[in-house]
Design a protein around this motif. Structure first.
Motif, PDB file in Angstrom:
ATOM      1  N   SER A 111       1.937   0.727  -7.278  1.00 12.44           N
ATOM      2  CA  SER A 111       2.015   0.264  -8.657  1.00 12.44           C
ATOM      3  C   SER A 111       2.831  -1.022  -8.749  1.00 12.44           C
ATOM      4  CB  SER A 111       2.673   1.333  -9.531  1.00 12.44           C
ATOM      5  OG  SER A 111       2.974   0.815 -10.812  1.00 12.44           O
ATOM      6  N   ARG A 112       2.358  -1.937  -9.571  1.00 15.41           N
ATOM      7  CA  ARG A 112       3.085  -3.196  -9.773  1.00 15.41           C
ATOM      8  C   ARG A 112       4.458  -2.965 -10.393  1.00 15.41           C
ATOM      9  NH1 ARG A 112       0.525  -8.218  -9.558  1.00 15.41           N
ATOM     10  NH2 ARG A 112      -1.645  -8.156  -8.874  1.00 15.41           N
ATOM     11  N   ARG A 113       4.699  -1.786 -10.912  1.00 14.46           N
ATOM     12  CA  ARG A 113       6.009  -1.475 -11.486  1.00 14.46           C
ATOM     13  C   ARG A 113       7.041  -1.180 -10.402  1.00 14.46           C
ATOM     14  NH1 ARG A 113       2.435   1.376 -14.970  1.00 14.46           N
ATOM     15  NH2 ARG A 113       2.419   0.559 -17.087  1.00 14.46           N
ATOM     16  N   GLU A 114       6.583  -0.936  -9.173  1.00 12.24           N
ATOM     17  CA  GLU A 114       7.503  -0.625  -8.080  1.00 12.24           C
ATOM     18  C   GLU A 114       8.026  -1.899  -7.425  1.00 12.24           C
ATOM     19  OE1 GLU A 114       6.290   2.231  -5.155  1.00 12.24           O
ATOM     20  OE2 GLU A 114       4.858   3.162  -6.527  1.00 12.24           O
ATOM     21  N   ASP A 115       9.293  -1.855  -7.013  1.00  7.75           N
ATOM     22  CA  ASP A 115       9.860  -2.983  -6.269  1.00  7.75           C
ATOM     23  C   ASP A 115       9.085  -3.160  -4.961  1.00  7.75           C
ATOM     24  OD1 ASP A 115      11.797  -3.371  -8.189  1.00  7.75           O
ATOM     25  OD2 ASP A 115      13.319  -2.180  -7.148  1.00  7.75           O
ATOM     26  N   GLY A 116       8.758  -4.400  -4.643  1.00  8.79           N
ATOM     27  CA  GLY A 116       8.061  -4.684  -3.402  1.00  8.79           C
ATOM     28  C   GLY A 116       6.563  -4.484  -3.456  1.00  8.79           C
ATOM     29  N   ALA A 117       6.011  -4.212  -4.653  1.00  9.51           N
ATOM     30  CA  ALA A 117       4.570  -3.977  -4.768  1.00  9.51           C
ATOM     31  C   ALA A 117       3.764  -5.245  -4.543  1.00  9.51           C
ATOM     32  CB  ALA A 117       4.241  -3.388  -6.133  1.00  9.51           C
ATOM     33  N   ASP A 166      -6.677  -4.944  14.352  1.00 12.15           N
ATOM     34  CA  ASP A 166      -6.316  -3.557  14.671  1.00 12.15           C
ATOM     35  C   ASP A 166      -6.820  -2.542  13.653  1.00 12.15           C
ATOM     36  OD1 ASP A 166      -4.984  -4.594  16.821  1.00 12.15           O
ATOM     37  OD2 ASP A 166      -2.993  -4.481  15.907  1.00 12.15           O
ATOM     38  N   GLY A 167      -7.208  -2.998  12.471  1.00  8.08           N
ATOM     39  CA  GLY A 167      -7.677  -2.074  11.446  1.00  8.08           C
ATOM     40  C   GLY A 167      -6.586  -1.236  10.828  1.00  8.08           C
ATOM     41  N   THR A 168      -5.349  -1.755  10.800  1.00  5.57           N
ATOM     42  CA  THR A 168      -4.240  -1.026  10.192  1.00  5.57           C
ATOM     43  C   THR A 168      -3.398  -1.960   9.339  1.00  5.57           C
ATOM     44  OG1 THR A 168      -2.783  -1.420  12.089  1.00  5.57           O
ATOM     45  CG2 THR A 168      -4.090   0.611  12.102  1.00  5.57           C
ATOM     46  N   ILE A 169      -2.663  -1.351   8.418  1.00  4.00           N
ATOM     47  CA  ILE A 169      -1.749  -2.115   7.571  1.00  4.00           C
ATOM     48  C   ILE A 169      -0.530  -1.235   7.295  1.00  4.00           C
ATOM     49  CG2 ILE A 169      -2.622  -1.360   5.307  1.00  4.00           C
ATOM     50  CD1 ILE A 169      -2.542  -4.384   4.510  1.00  4.00           C
ATOM     51  N   ASP A 170       0.635  -1.839   7.186  1.00  2.39           N
ATOM     52  CA  ASP A 170       1.851  -1.066   6.924  1.00  2.39           C
ATOM     53  C   ASP A 170       1.932  -0.676   5.454  1.00  2.39           C
ATOM     54  OD1 ASP A 170       2.730  -1.127   9.526  1.00  2.39           O
ATOM     55  OD2 ASP A 170       3.947  -2.939   9.249  1.00  2.39           O
ATOM     56  N   ALA A 171       2.249   0.588   5.193  1.00  2.00           N
ATOM     57  CA  ALA A 171       2.445   1.074   3.830  1.00  2.00           C
ATOM     58  C   ALA A 171       3.866   0.781   3.377  1.00  2.00           C
ATOM     59  CB  ALA A 171       2.160   2.569   3.765  1.00  2.00           C
ATOM     60  N   ILE A 172       4.114   0.964   2.095  1.00  2.00           N
ATOM     61  CA  ILE A 172       5.408   0.631   1.507  1.00  2.00           C
ATOM     62  C   ILE A 172       6.513   1.535   2.042  1.00  2.00           C
ATOM     63  CG2 ILE A 172       5.267   2.147  -0.518  1.00  2.00           C
ATOM     64  CD1 ILE A 172       6.253  -0.353  -2.164  1.00  2.00           C
ATOM     65  N   ASP A 173       6.138   2.719   2.575  1.00  2.09           N
ATOM     66  CA  ASP A 173       7.142   3.623   3.133  1.00  2.09           C
ATOM     67  C   ASP A 173       7.348   3.411   4.637  1.00  2.09           C
ATOM     68  OD1 ASP A 173       4.832   4.642   4.234  1.00  2.09           O
ATOM     69  OD2 ASP A 173       5.133   6.698   3.523  1.00  2.09           O
ATOM     70  N   GLY A 174       6.676   2.401   5.197  1.00  2.00           N
ATOM     71  CA  GLY A 174       6.834   2.091   6.609  1.00  2.00           C
ATOM     72  C   GLY A 174       5.796   2.714   7.523  1.00  2.00           C
ATOM     73  N   TYR A 184       0.833  -1.200   0.000  1.00  2.00           N
ATOM     74  CA  TYR A 184       0.000   0.000   0.000  1.00  2.00           C
ATOM     75  C   TYR A 184       0.872   1.256   0.000  1.00  2.00           C
ATOM     76  CZ  TYR A 184      -4.455  -2.343   0.967  1.00  2.00           C
ATOM     77  OH  TYR A 184      -5.589  -3.102   0.873  1.00  2.00           O
ATOM     78  N   THR A 185       0.318   2.326  -0.574  1.00  2.00           N
ATOM     79  CA  THR A 185       0.969   3.624  -0.456  1.00  2.00           C
ATOM     80  C   THR A 185       0.514   4.259   0.859  1.00  2.00           C
ATOM     81  OG1 THR A 185      -0.825   4.901  -1.474  1.00  2.00           O
ATOM     82  CG2 THR A 185       0.802   3.890  -2.963  1.00  2.00           C
ATOM     83  N   ALA A 186       1.162   5.341   1.238  1.00  2.00           N
ATOM     84  CA  ALA A 186       0.792   6.045   2.475  1.00  2.00           C
ATOM     85  C   ALA A 186      -0.616   6.641   2.380  1.00  2.00           C
ATOM     86  CB  ALA A 186       1.807   7.145   2.762  1.00  2.00           C
ATOM     87  N   GLU A 187      -1.136   6.769   1.137  1.00  2.00           N
ATOM     88  CA  GLU A 187      -2.477   7.326   0.939  1.00  2.00           C
ATOM     89  C   GLU A 187      -3.555   6.247   0.996  1.00  2.00           C
ATOM     90  OE1 GLU A 187       0.608   9.757  -0.135  1.00  2.00           O
ATOM     91  OE2 GLU A 187       0.128   7.912  -1.241  1.00  2.00           O
TER      92      GLU A 187
END
Length: 268
Positions: free
Chosen positions: A180-186, A204-212, A172-175
């Motif tokens: 994007s599947r083009r990004e590493d780790g997507a 908990d209703g939360t998930i970690d985004a790709i930026d941490g 996920y993004t921070a938003e």
């Protein structure tokens, strides 16, 4: 967060002699099947076989509608006029619903696929076209979409039941959008890590985004992509972890009871 969640997966995505994913194994693990409708993947024989197996297992069947893009697997944006998109979505739902009914089931929800899913998550015109098509076909069909997306806003505006979902195997993004599947780790592949994030998502209703960062996500359904490498192992790990945490796994909408009119054919 409710301790009840649906597990869904994209199935029926082969074409002709080309096989993608293990539909049989995934149907033993999930509670809802997003079945391709022939535009991004799937042919009538494959779709009939998946619908028959889903009916046998009591798995809910949903129409996974997409752009007309077999070559790109529906993952390429196509600039479709909203009025034309309405008609194409109606066409896809009707096709799969007819096949499902032959096998003693029916389409009981709709979920867009690939680029259409992503476009409808952020583009109001696309989201409204998808919702309008479903309302015209059958207003009782829930619309599944990304939690917090324009698609769910459009669903509610059209009088549809909006079902928020999250993704087990996508970053996920921070938003709160899918990276994007083009990004590493997507796309995620570690079953243990994926299972742990799904338990956290439900409890908990939360998930970690790709930026941490931590992103709030309230979802009634979790998707495990059927075409992800190691999909069966991922789905099995997620199911074990959720059940081990005391979470009930069941479809967000009950599938119809088996029909005596079902053909019992595999659609081979």
């Amino acid at each position: 967060m409710s301790a009840v969640v649906d597990l869904n997966s994209d199935l029926g995505e082969g074409f002709g002699r080309w096989t993608l994913g293990d539909d049989e194994a995934m149907l033993d693990l999930v509670t809802s099947a997003n079945v391709a409708c022939g535009f991004h993947a799937g042919d009538p024989s494959i779709l009939r076989r998946v619908c028959a197996r889903a009916a046998e297992r009591g798995v809910a069947v949903g129409a996974q509608v997409g752009y007309r893009d077999l070559a790109g697997f529906g993952r390429r944006h196509i600039d479709v006029d909203p009025a034309e998109l309405v008609n194409e979505v109606i066409y896809q739902i009707g096709a799969l619903d007819g096949i499902a009914r032959v096998e003693g089931s029916r389409v009981i929800y709709v979920k867009p696929h690939g680029a259409l899913y992503n476009d409808a998550a952020s583009n109001q015109a696309t989201a409204r076209a998808v919702a309008e098509a479903i309302a015209l076909y059958d207003r009782s069909l829930p619309l599944v979409g990304l939690a917090g997306s324009e698609l769910l806003v459009a669903a509610e505006a059209a009088g549809l039941e909006a079902v928020a979902e999250a993704f087990a195997d996508r970053a996920y993004t921070a938003e709160g959008l899918l990276a994007s599947r083009r990004e590493d780790g997507a796309v995620l592949h570690d079953p243990v890590a994926i299972a742990a994030r799904c338990v956290r998502l439900v409890t908990d209703g939360t998930i970690d985004a790709i930026d941490g960062s931590s992103v709030p996500v309230a979802a009634r359904s979790i998707c495990v992509h059927g075409d992800t490498e190691g999909a069966v192992a991922i789905a099995a790990a997620v199911r074990r972890a959720l059940e081990g945490a005391g979470i009930t796994i069941q479809a967000f909408t009950a599938p119809p009871p088996p029909s005596s009119t079902a053909s019992g054919s595999t659609g081979a």
